[in-house]
Design a protein around this motif. Sequence first.
Motif, short mmCIF file in Angstrom:
data_model
loop_
_atom_site.label_atom_id
_atom_site.label_comp_id
_atom_site.label_asym_id
_atom_site.label_seq_id
_atom_site.Cartn_x
_atom_site.Cartn_y
_atom_site.Cartn_z
N ALA A 24 0.84 -1.21 0.00
CA ALA A 24 0.00 0.00 0.00
C ALA A 24 0.86 1.25 0.00
O ALA A 24 0.57 2.23 -0.70
N GLN A 27 2.70 1.53 -3.43
CA GLN A 27 1.77 2.10 -4.41
C GLN A 27 1.63 3.60 -4.18
O GLN A 27 1.58 4.39 -5.14
N ASP A 28 1.56 3.99 -2.93
CA ASP A 28 1.46 5.41 -2.60
C ASP A 28 2.66 6.17 -3.16
O ASP A 28 2.51 7.27 -3.73
N GLY A 87 -6.65 0.41 -1.10
CA GLY A 87 -5.40 1.15 -1.08
C GLY A 87 -5.51 2.45 -0.30
O GLY A 87 -6.60 2.85 0.13
N ASP A 111 -10.75 -3.50 2.67
CA ASP A 111 -9.30 -3.76 2.62
C ASP A 111 -8.92 -4.34 3.98
O ASP A 111 -9.58 -4.05 4.98
#
Length: 272
Positions: A24, A27-28, A87, A111
């Motif tokens: 996560a 991806q951020d 996410g 999530d």
Amino acid sequence: MMAGEIHGRGPDTPPFDTSVAHIARIQDYWLGGKDNYAPDREAAEQAIEALPDMVASVRNTRAFLARAVRFLATERGVRQFLDIGTGIPTADNTHEVAQAAAPESRVVYADNDPVVLAHARALLTGSPAGATSYIDADIRDTGTILDAARELLDFDRPIAVMLIAIMQYVPDESDPYGVVRTLIDAIPSGSYVAISHPATDIQATRMANMADRLNEAMAQTITLRSRDQVAAFLDGLDLVEPGLVRAPEWRPDDPALASTPSTMWSGIAFKP
């Protein structure tokens, strides 16, 4: 669970290990966010070294999510969304896009990531006419997700299930196809499934190298799949044109964007 509530461990920020890279937060970083730490950035850069198109591909996947939600809300009249594998909140979250098109839209996020849970309040700020909620649950725990989602969504009316860049974290031994089939069986006729999944058959060598580097660096593991394997998640459904294609090729806002980099098979399918 009422609108604007978090279902699961609670709204307090949970502890999580920042010494190990986490998808996560990785991806951020790729999306230009600031909710990441040195191990996340190192793993993210390792992936970019292996796959130079990584950042463009990730951002094209995020753009596909926004186009998919807008299409479903404006052209197909969908007013209910179940977004699994949410996410860390960023721009153009599902509820923002859906409620911009139709303020009465209802969105349930799910999530199991403590990093995402820590930011979940940002997902609950929907329009006054609509509603949003967050479920703290693993995608493999379909019973928990569906039971909680029923408290906000009407399962007698069409629902769009959003599976954007999530199924790669369900390994073959966890029956990923059975997971998706359970979700499909639960939604009524007239519903949709949107999916985006990293490929084995686009830039195959670089993708394999990228996955190996991430799997060594982070807590989660990635399973890449071919176009046929991704299409199998949608068996029994009718693919919406243009079918299962690379993310930027799916109804791009500008035709020139269709040729931009992506290693993600993406599409939307209709449940007859």
